[in-house]
Design an enzyme around this catalytic site. Structure first.
Site, PDB file in Angstrom:
ATOM      1  N   ASP A  50      -8.780 -25.622 -25.035  1.00 14.31           N
ATOM      2  CA  ASP A  50      -8.293 -26.505 -23.967  1.00 14.31           C
ATOM      3  C   ASP A  50      -6.943 -26.026 -23.567  1.00 14.31           C
ATOM      4  OD1 ASP A  50      -8.004 -29.045 -22.377  1.00 14.31           O
ATOM      5  OD2 ASP A  50      -6.941 -30.009 -23.996  1.00 14.31           O
ATOM      6  N   ASP A  87      -4.204 -28.209 -21.485  1.00 19.11           N
ATOM      7  CA  ASP A  87      -2.878 -29.139 -21.442  1.00 19.11           C
ATOM      8  C   ASP A  87      -2.829 -29.938 -22.798  1.00 19.11           C
ATOM      9  OD1 ASP A  87      -3.326 -28.523 -18.687  1.00 19.11           O
ATOM     10  OD2 ASP A  87      -4.038 -30.236 -17.974  1.00 19.11           O
TER      11      ASP A  87
END
Length: 275
Positions: free
Chosen positions: A18, A20
């Site tokens: 992922d 962020d």
């Protein structure tokens, strides 16, 4: 540390990250809010709202309902934006905005996975126009990101073509496993959010990074490792593996300068010997 090196006679493997608050310390999309304002894409009011959304995101992350409201808001916000202008703004401000907020620990993991022979794949809910340049900056092999519909005029229509969120991330990982030959039992996944549980469950080696409360609870219950990333460090201050390759023109200039210097040294020594 990841000490095992992939045997290339075995099925391939990958590490899925992922983006962020996992690889970078902020929201990749919201980080460009000021740049989009300066580029005339959003109003001052929208820029302030974007800054507030970034604060909320950093303070505690966003749950499913908040993510849905954010998706609707951003879809409406970008309607009519020229795609090439967006890409140009991202390209011009990428190093200033994103480079300083990359977690040192995440960059090290990317290096280690590559050294072990695994592909690195960024899987992000943010838009492809933002995620793809960041993936290139990080040296990722592939990127999975949200895609907006682009009209014949080259502008966003405000409709979402592909939303890389929740179960969709896990589906993308399984599709890549088929197309790229990844053995998911040999793959890793990293995320900070409970909304990425399907993605983490899709692989044999899930890792919770800076987890929100819900993901921390799940990780502890399932016995998953919990990682804390705290040190954003610009890539240019890290290992040479992340340094920007010199441009051909600069290389040629450096070679020319070196040759000229060598010539001057030879000429000076020649005159001294003659004298």
């Amino acid at each position: 540390m990841l000490r095992d090196v992939e045997n290339h006679s075995m099925p391939r493997a990958a590490a899925f990250f992922d983006l962020d608050k996992t690889v970078i310390a902020k929201s990749s999309t919201l980080t460009f809010g000021k740049s989009f304002y300066q580029g005339g894409l959003i109003s001052r009011r929208a820029a302030l709202r974007t800054a507030y959304a970034q604060f909320v995101f950093l303070a505690g992350g966003l749950d499913h309902d908040q993510m849905e409201r954010m998706r609707e808001y951003l879809s409406t916000l970008v309607r009519g934006w020229n795609v090439q202008q967006v890409r140009q703004i991202v390209a011009e401000t990428l190093h200033d905005l994103i480079d300083p907020i990359i977690y040192d620990e995440a960059a090290s993991l990317i290096e280690e996975h590559h050294a072990a022979g695994r592909d690195v794949v960024i899987v992000s809910t943010s838009g492809a126009e933002v995620v793809e340049p960041i993936g290139e900056l990080l040296g990722a092999d592939r990127v999975v990101a949200t895609r907006m519909v682009v009209g014949a005029d080259g502008c966003f229509t405000g409709e979402v073509e592909y939303y890389a969120y929740g179960p969709t991330k896990a589906e993308a990982i399984r599709e890549l496993a088929v197309s790229e030959g990844y053995d998911l039992d040999r793959c890793y996944a990293y995320s900070d959010s409970a909304t990425d549980l399907p993605m983490l469950q899709a692989v044999r080696h899930p890792r919770a990074v800076n987890p929100d409360r819900a993901l921390r609870r799940e990780a502890l219950a399932r016995g998953w490792p919990v990682l804390e990333f705290r040190r954003p460090v610009p890539l240019k201050k890290r290992l040479p593996a992340f340094s920007v390759p010199p441009r051909p023109a600069l290389v040629a200039a450096a070679i020319t300068a070196a040759a000229a210097t060598a010539g001057l040294v030879w000429y000076a020594s020649r005159r001294r010997s003659t004298a």
